[in-house]
Motif scaffolding. Structure first.
Motif, PDB file in Angstrom:
ATOM      1  N   THR A  95     -11.854   7.920   2.776  1.00 58.85           N
ATOM      2  CA  THR A  95     -10.988   6.933   3.416  1.00 58.85           C
ATOM      3  C   THR A  95      -9.534   7.127   3.008  1.00 58.85           C
ATOM      4  N   GLN A  96      -9.279   7.449   1.746  1.00 58.07           N
ATOM      5  CA  GLN A  96      -7.908   7.698   1.306  1.00 58.07           C
ATOM      6  C   GLN A  96      -7.310   8.855   2.103  1.00 58.07           C
ATOM      7  N   GLN A  97      -8.087   9.884   2.325  1.00 61.59           N
ATOM      8  CA  GLN A  97      -7.592  11.037   3.076  1.00 61.59           C
ATOM      9  C   GLN A  97      -7.321  10.680   4.535  1.00 61.59           C
ATOM     10  N   ARG A 148       0.784   2.932  -7.782  1.00 64.77           N
ATOM     11  CA  ARG A 148       0.229   4.154  -8.377  1.00 64.77           C
ATOM     12  C   ARG A 148      -0.632   3.819  -9.600  1.00 64.77           C
ATOM     13  N   THR A 149      -0.147   2.916 -10.437  1.00 65.40           N
ATOM     14  CA  THR A 149      -0.896   2.532 -11.639  1.00 65.40           C
ATOM     15  C   THR A 149      -2.223   1.883 -11.273  1.00 65.40           C
ATOM     16  N   VAL A 150      -2.196   1.005 -10.281  1.00 65.98           N
ATOM     17  CA  VAL A 150      -3.445   0.360  -9.829  1.00 65.98           C
ATOM     18  C   VAL A 150      -4.427   1.414  -9.346  1.00 65.98           C
ATOM     19  N   THR A 151      -3.957   2.343  -8.529  1.00 67.43           N
ATOM     20  CA  THR A 151      -4.828   3.402  -8.005  1.00 67.43           C
ATOM     21  C   THR A 151      -5.418   4.222  -9.147  1.00 67.43           C
ATOM     22  N   GLN A 152      -4.589   4.637 -10.092  1.00 67.16           N
ATOM     23  CA  GLN A 152      -5.060   5.443 -11.215  1.00 67.16           C
ATOM     24  C   GLN A 152      -6.092   4.683 -12.044  1.00 67.16           C
ATOM     25  N   ASN A 153      -5.850   3.397 -12.277  1.00 63.87           N
ATOM     26  CA  ASN A 153      -6.808   2.603 -13.056  1.00 63.87           C
ATOM     27  C   ASN A 153      -8.114   2.406 -12.301  1.00 63.87           C
ATOM     28  N   ASN A 154      -8.027   2.181 -10.984  1.00 64.22           N
ATOM     29  CA  ASN A 154      -9.249   2.091 -10.168  1.00 64.22           C
ATOM     30  C   ASN A 154     -10.073   3.365 -10.318  1.00 64.22           C
ATOM     31  N   ARG A 155      -9.405   4.494 -10.187  1.00 61.93           N
ATOM     32  CA  ARG A 155     -10.101   5.779 -10.227  1.00 61.93           C
ATOM     33  C   ARG A 155     -10.716   6.049 -11.603  1.00 61.93           C
ATOM     34  N   LYS A 156     -10.063   5.639 -12.686  1.00 69.10           N
ATOM     35  CA  LYS A 156     -10.635   5.826 -14.027  1.00 69.10           C
ATOM     36  C   LYS A 156     -11.963   5.092 -14.159  1.00 69.10           C
ATOM     37  N   VAL A 157     -11.987   3.853 -13.693  1.00 70.36           N
ATOM     38  CA  VAL A 157     -13.208   3.051 -13.768  1.00 70.36           C
ATOM     39  C   VAL A 157     -14.305   3.665 -12.899  1.00 70.36           C
ATOM     40  N   ILE A 158     -13.937   4.098 -11.716  1.00 67.69           N
ATOM     41  CA  ILE A 158     -14.905   4.695 -10.792  1.00 67.69           C
ATOM     42  C   ILE A 158     -15.450   6.006 -11.366  1.00 67.69           C
ATOM     43  N   LYS A 159     -14.572   6.815 -11.958  1.00 69.03           N
ATOM     44  CA  LYS A 159     -15.027   8.072 -12.570  1.00 69.03           C
ATOM     45  C   LYS A 159     -15.994   7.799 -13.717  1.00 69.03           C
ATOM     46  N   GLU A 172      -0.902   1.282  -0.144  1.00 72.66           N
ATOM     47  CA  GLU A 172      -1.115  -0.059  -0.689  1.00 72.66           C
ATOM     48  C   GLU A 172      -2.458  -0.627  -0.224  1.00 72.66           C
ATOM     49  N   PHE A 173      -2.752  -0.502   1.062  1.00 76.61           N
ATOM     50  CA  PHE A 173      -4.033  -0.999   1.566  1.00 76.61           C
ATOM     51  C   PHE A 173      -5.199  -0.244   0.937  1.00 76.61           C
ATOM     52  N   ASN A 174      -5.017   1.029   0.687  1.00 71.99           N
ATOM     53  CA  ASN A 174      -6.091   1.816   0.093  1.00 71.99           C
ATOM     54  C   ASN A 174      -6.566   1.203  -1.225  1.00 71.99           C
ATOM     55  N   ASN A 175      -5.650   0.627  -1.999  1.00 69.76           N
ATOM     56  CA  ASN A 175      -6.059  -0.030  -3.241  1.00 69.76           C
ATOM     57  C   ASN A 175      -6.978  -1.217  -2.974  1.00 69.76           C
ATOM     58  N   ILE A 176      -6.682  -1.972  -1.926  1.00 67.29           N
ATOM     59  CA  ILE A 176      -7.554  -3.096  -1.555  1.00 67.29           C
ATOM     60  C   ILE A 176      -8.927  -2.558  -1.160  1.00 67.29           C
ATOM     61  N   HIS A 177      -8.917  -1.510  -0.350  1.00 69.03           N
ATOM     62  CA  HIS A 177     -10.161  -0.909   0.108  1.00 69.03           C
ATOM     63  C   HIS A 177     -10.985  -0.393  -1.072  1.00 69.03           C
ATOM     64  N   GLU A 178     -10.343   0.298  -2.004  1.00 67.39           N
ATOM     65  CA  GLU A 178     -11.065   0.819  -3.165  1.00 67.39           C
ATOM     66  C   GLU A 178     -11.605  -0.309  -4.023  1.00 67.39           C
ATOM     67  N   LEU A 198      -6.395  -2.486  11.200  1.00 72.05           N
ATOM     68  CA  LEU A 198      -7.602  -2.655  10.397  1.00 72.05           C
ATOM     69  C   LEU A 198      -8.510  -3.700  11.027  1.00 72.05           C
ATOM     70  N   SER A 199      -9.774  -3.709  10.609  1.00 72.11           N
ATOM     71  CA  SER A 199     -10.714  -4.701  11.140  1.00 72.11           C
ATOM     72  C   SER A 199     -10.270  -6.124  10.796  1.00 72.11           C
ATOM     73  N   LEU A 200      -9.416  -6.283   9.797  1.00 69.31           N
ATOM     74  CA  LEU A 200      -8.885  -7.597   9.422  1.00 69.31           C
ATOM     75  C   LEU A 200      -7.772  -8.058  10.355  1.00 69.31           C
ATOM     76  N   GLY A 201      -7.312  -7.163  11.228  1.00 70.15           N
ATOM     77  CA  GLY A 201      -6.262  -7.493  12.167  1.00 70.15           C
ATOM     78  C   GLY A 201      -4.869  -7.075  11.723  1.00 70.15           C
ATOM     79  N   THR A 202      -4.726  -6.602  10.500  1.00 73.03           N
ATOM     80  CA  THR A 202      -3.446  -6.133   9.989  1.00 73.03           C
ATOM     81  C   THR A 202      -3.223  -4.695  10.455  1.00 73.03           C
ATOM     82  N   THR A 203      -1.986  -4.354  10.789  1.00 74.48           N
ATOM     83  CA  THR A 203      -1.668  -3.006  11.250  1.00 74.48           C
ATOM     84  C   THR A 203      -0.899  -2.247  10.177  1.00 74.48           C
TER      85      THR A 203
END
Length: 155
Positions: free
Chosen positions: A48-50, A5-16, A131-137, A117-122
């Motif tokens: 993508t998150q949705q 959650r913290t990673v996601t929130q920090n990603n979004r702050k920078v993006i905003k 968790e994957f969404n953070n990698i994607h973002e 995923l295109s990387l082969g991970t399910t």
């Protein structure tokens, strides 16, 4: 889940901050060698998150079908966006995370359609999707930085 959650929130702050500090003109520019722009990458993050969290859980999404069709995987910008669209995505960056947290707490995520995923991970459940969404973002944040550099946008 707190770290995720913290990673996601920090990603979004920078993006905003990027959305707020970049001119509308620069948000719309597609530099030579790129297939999309800063705004597309940011709107794509929202969509993508949705898709990963809600659609694959068999739940209604909180973004419009039009937004999904414009910013899902495999799309590219088809014209310039206006400030109203930028403002909408800016608000969605926070509001959708809040809604997801509320929905997780309420326990509405009961089912999940596995997605490879295109990387082969399910992805097998909503927690893996988050968790994957953070990698994607993070990947699209990197694209945004590369576009900014190509445009020589200093902020």
């Amino acid at each position: 889940m707190n770290f995720t959650r913290t990673v996601t929130q920090n990603n979004r702050k920078v993006i905003k901050r990027i959305l707020k500090e970049t001119t509308l003109e620069d948000l719309n520019k597609i530099p030579q060698g790129f297939s999309n722009n800063i705004f597309w990458n940011i709107a794509h993050i929202v969509v993508t998150q949705q898709l990963l969290v809600y659609k694959l859980s068999g739940l209604p999404m909180y973004v419009s079908d039009e937004m999904i069709s414009k910013y899902r995987k495999g799309t590219k910008p088809e014209g310039d966006v206006v400030q109203k669209e930028v403002d909408e995505v800016y608000e969605l960056l926070d509001s959708l995370l809040i809604k997801t947290e509320e929905d997780l707490t309420a326990g509405i995520f009961k089912n999940y359609t596995e997605y490879t995923l295109s990387l082969g991970t399910t992805l097998s459940n909503v927690h893996e999707a988050i968790e994957f969404n953070n990698i994607h973002e993070g990947m699209h944040y990197g694209y945004v930085l590369a576009i900014k550099k190509a445009l020589k946008v200093d902020k």
